[in-house]
Write a protein that holds these residues in place. Structure first.
Motif, PDB file in Angstrom:
ATOM      1  N   ALA A 197       0.944  -1.086  -0.076  1.00  0.00           N
ATOM      2  CA  ALA A 197       0.217   0.067  -0.043  1.00  0.00           C
ATOM      3  C   ALA A 197       1.023   0.864   0.506  1.00  0.00           C
ATOM      4  O   ALA A 197       0.535   2.219  -0.239  1.00  0.00           O
ATOM      5  CB  ALA A 197      -0.746  -0.433   0.720  1.00  0.00           C
ATOM      6  N   SER A 198       1.862   1.295   0.686  1.00  0.00           N
ATOM      7  CA  SER A 198       2.935   1.889   1.135  1.00  0.00           C
ATOM      8  C   SER A 198       3.802   2.386  -0.216  1.00  0.00           C
ATOM      9  O   SER A 198       4.292   3.487  -0.873  1.00  0.00           O
ATOM     10  CB  SER A 198       3.851   2.627   1.750  1.00  0.00           C
ATOM     11  N   LYS A 199       4.308   1.274  -1.461  1.00  0.00           N
ATOM     12  CA  LYS A 199       4.834   1.494  -2.624  1.00  0.00           C
ATOM     13  C   LYS A 199       3.359   2.431  -3.172  1.00  0.00           C
ATOM     14  O   LYS A 199       4.305   2.816  -4.348  1.00  0.00           O
ATOM     15  CB  LYS A 199       5.060   0.369  -2.790  1.00  0.00           C
ATOM     16  N   VAL A 200       3.009   1.581  -2.929  1.00  0.00           N
ATOM     17  CA  VAL A 200       1.510   2.496  -4.533  1.00  0.00           C
ATOM     18  C   VAL A 200       1.566   4.047  -4.091  1.00  0.00           C
ATOM     19  O   VAL A 200       1.041   4.731  -4.967  1.00  0.00           O
ATOM     20  CB  VAL A 200       0.389   1.602  -4.238  1.00  0.00           C
ATOM     21  N   ALA A 201       1.414   4.465  -2.864  1.00  0.00           N
ATOM     22  CA  ALA A 201       1.074   6.064  -2.607  1.00  0.00           C
ATOM     23  C   ALA A 201       2.484   6.292  -3.917  1.00  0.00           C
ATOM     24  O   ALA A 201       2.268   7.826  -3.974  1.00  0.00           O
ATOM     25  CB  ALA A 201       0.878   6.271  -0.999  1.00  0.00           C
ATOM     26  N   PHE A 202       4.026   5.785  -3.264  1.00  0.00           N
ATOM     27  CA  PHE A 202       4.846   6.808  -3.499  1.00  0.00           C
ATOM     28  C   PHE A 202       5.000   6.278  -4.785  1.00  0.00           C
ATOM     29  O   PHE A 202       4.937   7.996  -6.042  1.00  0.00           O
ATOM     30  CB  PHE A 202       5.842   5.769  -2.631  1.00  0.00           C
ATOM     31  N   ILE A 203       5.244   5.595  -5.358  1.00  0.00           N
ATOM     32  CA  ILE A 203       4.534   5.340  -6.848  1.00  0.00           C
ATOM     33  C   ILE A 203       4.113   6.558  -7.745  1.00  0.00           C
ATOM     34  O   ILE A 203       4.127   6.985  -8.452  1.00  0.00           O
ATOM     35  CB  ILE A 203       4.305   3.839  -7.219  1.00  0.00           C
ATOM     36  N   THR A 204       2.917   6.463  -7.314  1.00  0.00           N
ATOM     37  CA  THR A 204       1.921   7.504  -7.913  1.00  0.00           C
ATOM     38  C   THR A 204       2.116   8.631  -7.818  1.00  0.00           C
ATOM     39  O   THR A 204       1.559   9.371  -8.275  1.00  0.00           O
ATOM     40  CB  THR A 204      -0.328   7.035  -6.596  1.00  0.00           C
ATOM     41  N   LEU A 205       2.232   8.978  -6.570  1.00  0.00           N
ATOM     42  CA  LEU A 205       2.347  10.451  -6.062  1.00  0.00           C
ATOM     43  C   LEU A 205       4.046  10.855  -6.680  1.00  0.00           C
ATOM     44  O   LEU A 205       4.064  11.893  -7.426  1.00  0.00           O
ATOM     45  CB  LEU A 205       3.534  11.065  -4.744  1.00  0.00           C
ATOM     46  N   ALA A 206       5.201   9.776  -6.855  1.00  0.00           N
ATOM     47  CA  ALA A 206       6.417  10.213  -8.149  1.00  0.00           C
ATOM     48  C   ALA A 206       5.842  10.821  -9.088  1.00  0.00           C
ATOM     49  O   ALA A 206       5.717  11.315 -10.254  1.00  0.00           O
ATOM     50  CB  ALA A 206       6.492   8.993  -8.053  1.00  0.00           C
ATOM     51  N   GLN A 207       4.723   9.848  -9.946  1.00  0.00           N
ATOM     52  CA  GLN A 207       4.185   9.750 -11.412  1.00  0.00           C
ATOM     53  C   GLN A 207       3.506  11.274 -11.887  1.00  0.00           C
ATOM     54  O   GLN A 207       3.747  11.973 -12.584  1.00  0.00           O
ATOM     55  CB  GLN A 207       3.908   8.643 -11.668  1.00  0.00           C
ATOM     56  N   LYS A 208       2.854  11.367 -10.644  1.00  0.00           N
ATOM     57  CA  LYS A 208       1.737  12.132 -10.912  1.00  0.00           C
ATOM     58  C   LYS A 208       3.267  13.954 -10.732  1.00  0.00           C
ATOM     59  O   LYS A 208       2.953  14.551 -11.440  1.00  0.00           O
ATOM     60  CB  LYS A 208       1.148  12.529  -9.434  1.00  0.00           C
ATOM     61  N   LEU A 209       4.262  13.827  -9.846  1.00  0.00           N
ATOM     62  CA  LEU A 209       4.784  15.107  -9.809  1.00  0.00           C
ATOM     63  C   LEU A 209       5.811  15.063 -10.686  1.00  0.00           C
ATOM     64  O   LEU A 209       6.645  15.863 -10.921  1.00  0.00           O
ATOM     65  CB  LEU A 209       5.391  15.100  -8.280  1.00  0.00           C
ATOM     66  N   GLU A 210       6.020  13.941 -11.208  1.00  0.00           N
ATOM     67  CA  GLU A 210       6.753  13.795 -13.216  1.00  0.00           C
ATOM     68  C   GLU A 210       6.264  14.403 -13.791  1.00  0.00           C
ATOM     69  O   GLU A 210       6.708  15.723 -13.857  1.00  0.00           O
ATOM     70  CB  GLU A 210       7.577  12.613 -12.996  1.00  0.00           C
ATOM     71  N   LYS A 211       5.049  14.632 -13.666  1.00  0.00           N
ATOM     72  CA  LYS A 211       4.436  15.150 -14.975  1.00  0.00           C
ATOM     73  C   LYS A 211       4.105  16.349 -14.330  1.00  0.00           C
ATOM     74  O   LYS A 211       3.637  17.385 -16.232  1.00  0.00           O
ATOM     75  CB  LYS A 211       2.785  14.211 -15.085  1.00  0.00           C
ATOM     76  N   ALA A 212       3.859  17.040 -13.347  1.00  0.00           N
ATOM     77  CA  ALA A 212       3.832  18.890 -13.317  1.00  0.00           C
ATOM     78  C   ALA A 212       5.041  18.972 -13.522  1.00  0.00           C
ATOM     79  O   ALA A 212       5.289  20.043 -12.688  1.00  0.00           O
ATOM     80  CB  ALA A 212       3.124  18.329 -11.638  1.00  0.00           C
ATOM     81  N   ASN A 213       6.430  18.245 -13.828  1.00  0.00           N
ATOM     82  CA  ASN A 213       8.065  18.842 -13.711  1.00  0.00           C
ATOM     83  C   ASN A 213       8.357  19.609 -12.348  1.00  0.00           C
ATOM     84  O   ASN A 213       8.814  20.667 -12.412  1.00  0.00           O
ATOM     85  CB  ASN A 213       7.652  20.167 -14.234  1.00  0.00           C
ATOM     86  N   TYR A 214       8.005  18.352 -11.264  1.00  0.00           N
ATOM     87  CA  TYR A 214       9.084  18.548  -9.754  1.00  0.00           C
ATOM     88  C   TYR A 214      10.388  18.539 -10.108  1.00  0.00           C
ATOM     89  O   TYR A 214      10.492  17.459 -11.286  1.00  0.00           O
ATOM     90  CB  TYR A 214       8.074  17.920  -9.171  1.00  0.00           C
ATOM     91  N   LYS A 215      10.925  18.794  -9.633  1.00  0.00           N
ATOM     92  CA  LYS A 215      12.891  18.347  -9.845  1.00  0.00           C
ATOM     93  C   LYS A 215      12.391  16.856  -8.940  1.00  0.00           C
ATOM     94  O   LYS A 215      13.549  16.409  -9.726  1.00  0.00           O
ATOM     95  CB  LYS A 215      13.569  19.464  -8.811  1.00  0.00           C
ATOM     96  N   LEU A 216      12.240  16.648  -7.337  1.00  0.00           N
ATOM     97  CA  LEU A 216      12.639  14.793  -6.714  1.00  0.00           C
ATOM     98  C   LEU A 216      11.902  15.697  -5.545  1.00  0.00           C
ATOM     99  O   LEU A 216      11.376  16.158  -5.827  1.00  0.00           O
ATOM    100  CB  LEU A 216      14.006  15.367  -6.547  1.00  0.00           C
ATOM    101  N   ILE A 217      11.056  13.853  -5.398  1.00  0.00           N
ATOM    102  CA  ILE A 217      10.864  13.876  -3.785  1.00  0.00           C
ATOM    103  C   ILE A 217      12.324  13.770  -2.394  1.00  0.00           C
ATOM    104  O   ILE A 217      13.392  12.966  -3.277  1.00  0.00           O
ATOM    105  CB  ILE A 217      10.424  12.535  -3.807  1.00  0.00           C
ATOM    106  N   ASP A 218      12.288  14.683  -2.007  1.00  0.00           N
ATOM    107  CA  ASP A 218      13.215  14.469  -0.979  1.00  0.00           C
ATOM    108  C   ASP A 218      12.710  13.284  -0.019  1.00  0.00           C
ATOM    109  O   ASP A 218      11.671  13.637   0.877  1.00  0.00           O
ATOM    110  CB  ASP A 218      13.274  16.111  -0.244  1.00  0.00           C
ATOM    111  N   CYS A 219      13.126  12.286   0.239  1.00  0.00           N
ATOM    112  CA  CYS A 219      13.123  11.476   0.953  1.00  0.00           C
ATOM    113  C   CYS A 219      13.631  11.247   2.974  1.00  0.00           C
ATOM    114  O   CYS A 219      13.847  10.570   3.891  1.00  0.00           O
ATOM    115  CB  CYS A 219      13.384   9.926   0.710  1.00  0.00           C
TER     116      CYS A 219
END
Length: 211
Positions: free
Chosen positions: A163-185
């Motif tokens: 479940a947390s992997k699904v959340a992370f992957i979905t967020l990453a794909q959404k942010l990439e489309k919005a031209n974010y630079k990165l996710i700070d972990c």
């Protein structure tokens, strides 16, 4: 190590201790928290400790080109067995993150004061959440601070496998489309590494953050 006063200020991140602690004290006001994140700093402490502000020498981040989605995860995502929402129930996500059992940790760094502070940031539009639902039950999610082009991930939880992997992957794909630079972990863990996150030095992270 710098001891904060009521003044809204942080010293340069180059002044951290060898462990990565930059400052002690201060408060969790929205203004101070946002100044911290914009400056490459985050709070991390336990209930019986003063507020500790960190900027470690090595920073765990996800560059979107490095995102790893295994064949089994691709299959899970295609099946749509989970429903994903954004900012639908921030308080439930952060509360579940507080209550999650973590290997090697007796307690949690997500104190009640932290929950109140981040719920205020959510109301102001800075703190965001991703919710993962299965059969109308909240089974996973994550939350963090949105700087507009960098997402500062804070914590995630999972009540069922993946479940947390699904959340992370979905967020990453959404942010990439919005031209974010990165996710700070923030700091290294093997779970994040398996998803493609890498460590970069603080100087490189700060250059990206401020560009």
């Amino acid at each position: 190590m710098y001891f904060l006063t009521k003044e809204l200020y942080f010293p340069p991140v180059e002044e951290t201790s060898p462990e990565g602690i930059l400052a002690v004290g201060g408060d969790l006001s929205p203004e101070r928290l946002m100044l911290a994140y914009k400056s490459g700093i985050f709070p991390w402490f336990e209930d019986d400790e003063p507020i500790l502000w960190w900027s470690p020498e090595e920073r765990m981040v996800l560059f979107f080109d490095d995102l790893k989605i295994s064949k089994s995860m691709r299959s899970i995502l295609k099946k749509n067995e989970f429903k994903i929402t954004f900012n639908k129930d921030f308080k439930a996500v952060i509360t579940n993150c507080q209550q999650a059992k973590r290997v090697g940790q007796n307690g949690t760094w997500i104190t009640d004061d932290m929950i109140n502070a981040y719920c205020k940031l959510h109301e102001l539009g800075y703190a965001k959440s991703v919710e993962v639902w299965k059969n109308e039950e909240l089974v996973g999610g994550l939350y963090g601070i949105d700087l507009g082009d960098v997402f500062c991930g804070e914590s995630m939880f999972s009540k069922v496998s993946n479940a947390s992997k699904v959340a992370f992957i979905t967020l990453a794909q959404k942010l990439e489309k919005a031209n974010y630079k990165l996710i700070d972990c923030q700091v290294h863990n093997s779970h994040l590494e398996s998803l493609g996150c890498v460590e970069i030095d603080r100087e490189e992270f700060m250059a990206i953050l401020k560009f």
